[in-house]
Design a protein around this motif. Structure first.
Motif, mmCIF file in Angstrom:
data_model
loop_
_atom_site.group_PDB
_atom_site.id
_atom_site.type_symbol
_atom_site.label_atom_id
_atom_site.label_comp_id
_atom_site.label_asym_id
_atom_site.label_seq_id
_atom_site.Cartn_x
_atom_site.Cartn_y
_atom_site.Cartn_z
ATOM 1 N N VAL A 1 -9.136 32.241 -32.810
ATOM 2 C CA VAL A 1 -8.950 33.300 -31.820
ATOM 3 C C VAL A 1 -7.475 33.374 -31.444
ATOM 4 O O VAL A 1 -6.908 32.403 -30.924
ATOM 5 N N VAL A 2 -6.845 34.507 -31.733
ATOM 6 C CA VAL A 2 -5.408 34.663 -31.495
ATOM 7 C C VAL A 2 -5.152 35.873 -30.598
ATOM 8 O O VAL A 2 -6.057 36.670 -30.339
ATOM 9 N N GLU A 3 -3.902 36.013 -30.138
ATOM 10 C CA GLU A 3 -3.607 37.021 -29.117
ATOM 11 C C GLU A 3 -2.911 38.262 -29.654
ATOM 12 O O GLU A 3 -2.408 39.071 -28.881
ATOM 13 N N THR A 4 -2.826 38.385 -30.980
ATOM 14 C CA THR A 4 -2.262 39.606 -31.570
ATOM 15 C C THR A 4 -3.128 40.024 -32.768
ATOM 16 O O THR A 4 -3.914 39.220 -33.268
ATOM 17 N N PRO A 5 -2.956 41.257 -33.227
ATOM 18 C CA PRO A 5 -3.689 41.675 -34.437
ATOM 19 C C PRO A 5 -2.950 41.302 -35.714
ATOM 20 O O PRO A 5 -3.368 41.708 -36.800
ATOM 21 N N TYR A 6 -1.858 40.515 -35.585
ATOM 22 C CA TYR A 6 -1.044 40.209 -36.771
ATOM 23 C C TYR A 6 -1.456 38.857 -37.338
ATOM 24 O O TYR A 6 -0.875 37.822 -37.038
ATOM 25 N N PHE A 7 -2.500 38.898 -38.168
ATOM 26 C CA PHE A 7 -2.995 37.669 -38.781
ATOM 27 C C PHE A 7 -3.536 37.967 -40.169
ATOM 28 O O PHE A 7 -3.842 39.124 -40.502
ATOM 29 N N ALA A 8 -3.639 36.920 -40.986
ATOM 30 C CA ALA A 8 -4.215 37.062 -42.324
ATOM 31 C C ALA A 8 -4.760 35.709 -42.770
ATOM 32 O O ALA A 8 -4.311 34.668 -42.301
ATOM 33 N N VAL A 9 -5.729 35.759 -43.670
ATOM 34 C CA VAL A 9 -6.315 34.543 -44.241
ATOM 35 C C VAL A 9 -5.858 34.445 -45.690
ATOM 36 O O VAL A 9 -5.847 35.454 -46.411
ATOM 37 N N THR A 10 -5.484 33.249 -46.123
ATOM 38 C CA THR A 10 -5.025 33.103 -47.503
ATOM 39 C C THR A 10 -6.195 33.203 -48.486
ATOM 40 O O THR A 10 -7.303 32.757 -48.198
ATOM 41 N N ASP A 11 -5.896 33.781 -49.663
ATOM 42 C CA ASP A 11 -6.897 33.867 -50.720
ATOM 43 C C ASP A 11 -6.902 32.561 -51.533
ATOM 44 O O ASP A 11 -6.228 31.592 -51.173
ATOM 45 N N SER A 12 -7.646 32.559 -52.630
ATOM 46 C CA SER A 12 -7.813 31.305 -53.394
ATOM 47 C C SER A 12 -6.505 30.845 -54.036
ATOM 48 O O SER A 12 -6.389 29.692 -54.456
ATOM 49 N N ASN A 13 -5.496 31.732 -54.109
ATOM 50 C CA ASN A 13 -4.195 31.323 -54.622
ATOM 51 C C ASN A 13 -3.197 31.001 -53.512
ATOM 52 O O ASN A 13 -2.001 30.853 -53.771
ATOM 53 N N GLY A 14 -3.693 30.944 -52.277
ATOM 54 C CA GLY A 14 -2.822 30.610 -51.157
ATOM 55 C C GLY A 14 -2.001 31.781 -50.624
ATOM 56 O O GLY A 14 -1.151 31.606 -49.757
ATOM 57 N N ASN A 15 -2.250 32.977 -51.137
ATOM 58 C CA ASN A 15 -1.445 34.139 -50.730
ATOM 59 C C ASN A 15 -1.955 34.776 -49.449
ATOM 60 O O ASN A 15 -3.157 34.896 -49.239
ATOM 61 N N TYR A 16 -1.004 35.217 -48.618
ATOM 62 C CA TYR A 16 -1.377 36.007 -47.442
ATOM 63 C C TYR A 16 -0.425 37.180 -47.308
ATOM 64 O O TYR A 16 0.675 37.166 -47.868
ATOM 65 N N ARG A 17 -0.838 38.177 -46.542
ATOM 66 C CA ARG A 17 0.023 39.317 -46.235
ATOM 67 C C ARG A 17 -0.385 39.894 -44.890
ATOM 68 O O ARG A 17 -1.559 40.184 -44.666
#
Ligand SMILES: [Cu+2]
Length: 194
Positions: A137-153
């Motif tokens: 639970v975070v306080e901004t909409p700026y988040f991402a989960v890494t995929d199976s290769n560790g990548n996020y955006r």
């Protein structure tokens, strides 16, 4: 002529909506491997408060698993926990923040929890001990989960200076101070330790 006008209008809208934000991308890894299911996020922006989505977010109990295993949400988001299996499931969170227990319930049933406090909630099922999930639970909409290769955006980040955090269930959390500009992509990689 009309088509040309529409094309120009569309281009303008597209351009103007993306010109004032940037993207943060990168790879999260540990010494031995790329890490899936790490959450990279801007924890807080002073003087800005972000509203949770109007519709609940869904975390399924299906195939004797919680899906997704890691779910980041904005503070105040309601998460639905539908049971899609033909067995009883339970959902509880034993931590000191966002603590709850939804009891056991059948296939086709749904229960909901509103996550009001920032932090990481571990979710378990008291019937199937191998089941686990995390609501971050975070306080901004700026988040991402890494995929199976560790990548996020993370997209549409307004220009500014931020603390960019990363969380993974097996690793020590980290924070990096970053600066985003008006346009373009910045790359921030994380090397995590246990
Ligand atoms: Cu279960």
């Amino acid at each position: 002529m009309k088509n040309l006008f529409l094309f120009l209008l569309f281009s303008y809208v597209l351009f103007s909506s993306t010109s004032n934000a940037s993207e943060i991308e990168g790879i999260v890894s540990s010494q031995s491997k790329k890490l899936e299911n790490a959450v990279v996020y801007i924890k807080k922006i002073e003087s800005k408060k972000f509203l949770p989505p109007k519709k609940p977010v869904v975390l399924y109990q299906t195939g004797l698993r919680f899906v997704p295993h890691v779910l980041p949400v904005i503070v105040g988001t309601t998460v639905n926990f539908p049971n899609e299996d033909d067995v009883l499931h339970n959902v509880f969170s034993p931590g000191h923040i966002n603590r709850f227990n939804l009891g056991t319930y059948l296939q086709g049933s749904n229960k909901a929890v509103k996550f009001n406090k920032p932090g990481v909630a571990l979710l378990l099922c008291n019937i199937h001990h191998e089941m686990s999930a995390f609501v971050v639970v975070v306080e901004t909409p700026y988040f991402a989960v890494t995929d199976s290769n560790g990548n996020y955006r993370i997209s549409n980040v307004p220009p500014g200076k931020y603390s960019l955090s990363v969380w993974h269930e097996e690793m020590k959390p980290q924070i990096k101070e970053i600066k985003t500009s008006d346009k373009g992509i910045i790359t921030i990689n994380f090397m995590m330790k246990k």
